[in-house]
Design a protein around this motif. Sequence first.
Motif, PDB file in Angstrom:
ATOM      1  N   LEU A  76       0.841  -1.205   0.000  1.00 26.95           N
ATOM      2  CA  LEU A  76       0.000   0.000   0.000  1.00 26.95           C
ATOM      3  C   LEU A  76       0.871   1.248   0.000  1.00 26.95           C
ATOM      4  O   LEU A  76       0.519   2.261  -0.606  1.00 26.95           O
ATOM      5  CB  LEU A  76      -0.923  -0.023   1.221  1.00 26.95           C
ATOM      6  N   GLU A  80       0.602   4.189  -2.659  1.00 31.24           N
ATOM      7  CA  GLU A  80       0.381   5.553  -2.162  1.00 31.24           C
ATOM      8  C   GLU A  80       1.409   6.527  -2.751  1.00 31.24           C
ATOM      9  O   GLU A  80       1.092   7.672  -3.067  1.00 31.24           O
ATOM     10  CB  GLU A  80       0.529   5.490  -0.631  1.00 31.24           C
ATOM     11  N   ILE A  92      -6.971   6.020  -6.035  1.00 28.22           N
ATOM     12  CA  ILE A  92      -6.512   4.732  -5.506  1.00 28.22           C
ATOM     13  C   ILE A  92      -5.320   4.950  -4.582  1.00 28.22           C
ATOM     14  O   ILE A  92      -5.206   4.316  -3.526  1.00 28.22           O
ATOM     15  CB  ILE A  92      -6.188   3.788  -6.684  1.00 28.22           C
ATOM     16  N   ARG A  93      -4.468   5.896  -4.949  1.00 25.70           N
ATOM     17  CA  ARG A  93      -3.336   6.219  -4.076  1.00 25.70           C
ATOM     18  C   ARG A  93      -3.854   6.754  -2.744  1.00 25.70           C
ATOM     19  O   ARG A  93      -3.311   6.455  -1.686  1.00 25.70           O
ATOM     20  CB  ARG A  93      -2.445   7.245  -4.762  1.00 25.70           C
ATOM     21  N   GLY A  95      -6.766   6.057  -1.349  1.00 23.06           N
ATOM     22  CA  GLY A  95      -7.321   4.920  -0.593  1.00 23.06           C
ATOM     23  C   GLY A  95      -6.208   4.155   0.094  1.00 23.06           C
ATOM     24  O   GLY A  95      -6.297   3.838   1.289  1.00 23.06           O
ATOM     25  N   ALA A  96      -5.122   3.885  -0.639  1.00 25.99           N
ATOM     26  CA  ALA A  96      -3.998   3.142  -0.058  1.00 25.99           C
ATOM     27  C   ALA A  96      -3.399   3.922   1.110  1.00 25.99           C
ATOM     28  O   ALA A  96      -3.106   3.348   2.167  1.00 25.99           O
ATOM     29  CB  ALA A  96      -2.942   2.879  -1.136  1.00 25.99           C
ATOM     30  N   ARG A 105       1.236  -0.097   6.246  1.00 25.04           N
ATOM     31  CA  ARG A 105       1.217   0.072   4.780  1.00 25.04           C
ATOM     32  C   ARG A 105       2.502  -0.417   4.118  1.00 25.04           C
ATOM     33  O   ARG A 105       2.514  -0.737   2.945  1.00 25.04           O
ATOM     34  CB  ARG A 105       0.976   1.550   4.413  1.00 25.04           C
ATOM     35  N   LEU A 110      -1.919  -4.306  -1.865  1.00 26.97           N
ATOM     36  CA  LEU A 110      -3.180  -3.886  -2.492  1.00 26.97           C
ATOM     37  C   LEU A 110      -4.066  -5.112  -2.742  1.00 26.97           C
ATOM     38  O   LEU A 110      -5.269  -5.077  -2.500  1.00 26.97           O
ATOM     39  CB  LEU A 110      -2.891  -3.161  -3.808  1.00 26.97           C
ATOM     40  N   ASN A 113      -5.745  -6.400   0.457  1.00 20.90           N
ATOM     41  CA  ASN A 113      -6.836  -5.555   0.943  1.00 20.90           C
ATOM     42  C   ASN A 113      -8.161  -5.953   0.298  1.00 20.90           C
ATOM     43  O   ASN A 113      -9.205  -5.955   0.948  1.00 20.90           O
ATOM     44  CB  ASN A 113      -6.507  -4.082   0.693  1.00 20.90           C
ATOM     45  N   ASP A 122     -10.144   0.077   2.760  1.00 19.77           N
ATOM     46  CA  ASP A 122     -10.053   1.456   2.266  1.00 19.77           C
ATOM     47  C   ASP A 122      -9.727   1.594   0.789  1.00 19.77           C
ATOM     48  O   ASP A 122     -10.005   2.629   0.191  1.00 19.77           O
ATOM     49  CB  ASP A 122      -8.981   2.219   3.065  1.00 19.77           C
ATOM     50  N   THR A 123      -9.081   0.594   0.188  1.00 17.76           N
ATOM     51  CA  THR A 123      -8.712   0.775  -1.228  1.00 17.76           C
ATOM     52  C   THR A 123      -9.844   0.384  -2.176  1.00 17.76           C
ATOM     53  O   THR A 123      -9.821   0.738  -3.354  1.00 17.76           O
ATOM     54  CB  THR A 123      -7.465  -0.072  -1.603  1.00 17.76           C
ATOM     55  N   TYR A 181     -11.669  10.086  -2.558  1.00 24.88           N
ATOM     56  CA  TYR A 181     -12.014   9.106  -1.518  1.00 24.88           C
ATOM     57  C   TYR A 181     -11.961   9.794  -0.164  1.00 24.88           C
ATOM     58  O   TYR A 181     -10.983  10.472   0.154  1.00 24.88           O
ATOM     59  CB  TYR A 181     -11.043   7.913  -1.523  1.00 24.88           C
TER      60      TYR A 181
END
Length: 297
Positions: A76, A80, A92-93, A95-96, A105, A110, A113, A122-123, A181
């Motif tokens: 993650l 990120e 998406i970044r 969320g990560a 992380r 990913l 998750n 979260d992702t 997000y």
Amino acid sequence: MRFEYLEPTTLQECTEMLGQYGPEARLLAGGTDLVVKLRAGTLRPRVVITLGFIKELRILKRNNDGSVEIGAMQTLREVERADRLGDGVDLIRRGAGSVSSIQVRNVATLGGNSCNASPAADTVPGLIVAGAQALLTGKEGKRILPLEQFFLGPGQTAMRSDEILTGFKIPAPPPHSGACYKKFAIRGEVDLAIVGVAASLVLGSDARYIKEARIVLGAVAPTPLRSRKAEEMLSGQYAKKDLFMEAARIAAEESRAISDQRASASYRKEMVRVWTRYALEEAFQAATAANRDMKNG
Ligand SMILES: Cc1cc2nc3c(=O)[nH]c(=O)nc-3n(C[C@H](O)[C@H](O)[C@H](O)COP(=O)(O)OP(=O)(O)OC[C@H]3O[C@@H](n4cnc5c(N)ncnc54)[C@H](O)[C@@H]3O)c2cc1C
């Protein structure tokens, strides 16, 4: 607890092992969910197969058509920080980057998750809003599944017991679009979400007309939930503040929140209303900024 530990170095070797042991085997990615369950004794696999030595699962690339591929074993933290993937995967970044602490992380992946299939992952809302496809490989070959169809319930996915999630393919975002997000948790990001909302808007060239809206809610249903009625209400309208408030109200009605140790169902519903509005407003700002950039560029 005792189990056999296997280290395949290719996908083929891994699928053969899965084919041999079936549901008695468990795949290990970063271990941030799996090891907790092994320690607690809630999972007792005969075999644990690590994915850590399979190079094919470590991809992070942007294709010429603007689509992006992310391997299941990317951490993650790597996702990120992947600013070279372009604006299209900011969602998406984000969320990560919303998952727990940097320490978690740095090891959590990913792919893990999604495969853990927590409604609060979260992702996942961002990946679904972005139209991500799950890339699966099993003993019968490869298949592609829209991520939206991947989740069957808490801890349950559409993967067969011989399948591995190898990664995600994310299409390029449409022109004049923006996404966002938002995670709401009592103790900030180190805590699991009470509500997670991903939203995207595709605007007309006038930067006000909403061609398409997508909203995915996390932590308020057994699986990530598309707020279809709110999406339909927004599409074809001209953006204004009251409209986002009304869409957020509809999303709250559509949510199927339950009470648990983090929040009551009624509080969760109310938080869906609040955070969906914020997410839509921010997605709108991002889309108008994208419009400006296109005109200036
Ligand atoms: C302290 C702490 C805080 C956390 N906070 C958050 C948070 O705020 N938000 C959040 O979303 N999550 C949170 N989590 C959960 C966790 O970090 C994530 O779900 C993580 O992304 C799981 O990835 P992993 O690589 O560790 O998976 P693992 O634990 O290795 O695996 C998880 C499950 O998925 C399966 N699996 C993994 N990869 C694959 C694959 N490629 N193909 C098929 N099956 C696979 C495994 O067999 C296992 O069943 C937290 C966890 C901890 C310990």
